[in-house]
Design a protein around this motif. Sequence first.
Motif, PDB file in Angstrom:
ATOM      1  N   ALA A   1     101.981 -25.427  34.813  1.00 26.93           N
ATOM      2  CA  ALA A   1     102.332 -26.832  35.054  1.00 26.93           C
ATOM      3  C   ALA A   1     101.937 -27.197  36.470  1.00 26.93           C
ATOM      4  CB  ALA A   1     103.827 -27.054  34.854  1.00 26.93           C
TER       5      ALA A   1
ATOM      6  N   THR B   1     102.364 -35.311  36.246  1.00 28.54           N
ATOM      7  CA  THR B   1     102.559 -33.914  35.864  1.00 28.54           C
ATOM      8  C   THR B   1     101.602 -33.542  34.731  1.00 28.54           C
ATOM      9  OG1 THR B   1     104.299 -34.515  34.295  1.00 28.54           O
ATOM     10  CG2 THR B   1     104.992 -33.922  36.518  1.00 28.54           C
TER      11      THR B   1
ATOM     12  N   TYR C   1     100.800 -30.103  31.878  1.00 27.88           N
ATOM     13  CA  TYR C   1     101.328 -28.859  31.323  1.00 27.88           C
ATOM     14  C   TYR C   1     100.279 -28.168  30.470  1.00 27.88           C
ATOM     15  CZ  TYR C   1     105.823 -30.814  32.681  1.00 27.88           C
ATOM     16  OH  TYR C   1     106.863 -31.340  33.399  1.00 27.88           O
TER      17      TYR C   1
ATOM     18  N   LYS D   1     104.027 -27.032  26.697  1.00 27.81           N
ATOM     19  CA  LYS D   1     104.362 -28.452  26.615  1.00 27.81           C
ATOM     20  C   LYS D   1     105.537 -28.656  25.675  1.00 27.81           C
ATOM     21  CE  LYS D   1     100.851 -31.042  27.133  1.00 27.81           C
ATOM     22  NZ  LYS D   1      99.589 -31.795  26.965  1.00 27.81           N
TER      23      LYS D   1
ATOM     24  N   SER E   1     109.426 -27.953  32.147  1.00 28.00           N
ATOM     25  CA  SER E   1     109.415 -29.211  32.887  1.00 28.00           C
ATOM     26  C   SER E   1     109.339 -28.918  34.381  1.00 28.00           C
ATOM     27  CB  SER E   1     110.677 -30.013  32.575  1.00 28.00           C
ATOM     28  OG  SER E   1     110.710 -31.206  33.319  1.00 28.00           O
TER      29      SER E   1
ATOM     30  N   LEU F   1     110.738 -25.334  38.115  1.00 29.51           N
ATOM     31  CA  LEU F   1     110.138 -25.211  36.786  1.00 29.51           C
ATOM     32  C   LEU F   1     111.274 -24.845  35.831  1.00 29.51           C
ATOM     33  CD1 LEU F   1     107.465 -25.296  35.157  1.00 29.51           C
ATOM     34  CD2 LEU F   1     107.417 -22.792  35.370  1.00 29.51           C
TER      35      LEU F   1
ATOM     36  N   GLU G   1      94.284 -32.776  35.793  1.00 26.80           N
ATOM     37  CA  GLU G   1      94.942 -31.477  35.660  1.00 26.80           C
ATOM     38  C   GLU G   1      94.549 -30.530  36.790  1.00 26.80           C
ATOM     39  OE1 GLU G   1      95.711 -30.733  30.883  1.00 26.80           O
ATOM     40  OE2 GLU G   1      94.392 -29.431  32.037  1.00 26.80           O
TER      41      GLU G   1
END
Length: 126
Positions: free
Chosen positions: A48, A57, A59, A64, A68, A80, A106
């Motif tokens: 993440a 954010t 993931y 996913k 979080s 995390l 990403e």
Amino acid sequence: VQLQASGGGSVQPGGSLRLSCATSGFTLDQWSIGWFRQAPGKEREGVADIINRDGATHYARSVKGRFSISTDVSKNTVYLQMNNLKPEDTAVYYCAADRWPPGSGELLLPRLFAHWGQGTQVTVSS
């Protein structure tokens, strides 16, 4: 730039853990943070990331809906939260930092981060 990951441990499948990445030496809300993991015999992979300047954010597909990432600027810490853990989540988890701006997309590649903390072990087993 310093980062220190903590919060790892051993849990049963379906359990939860919250990892913390304590940061110092830079302005956290201007930097991006990534969480990565490395299982024995495997390459380090992105889990993440969060671009703190705009809160975006990202993931990995494998986490996913279960993991979080979040930032508490007042504590200079990135978290995390890991729920519904599976045996395949077993790995050493690392946090990393770099100055990626909003719009970077990403950041789930280790080569995108120059600054790394030490790892924390997460073991998921019955």
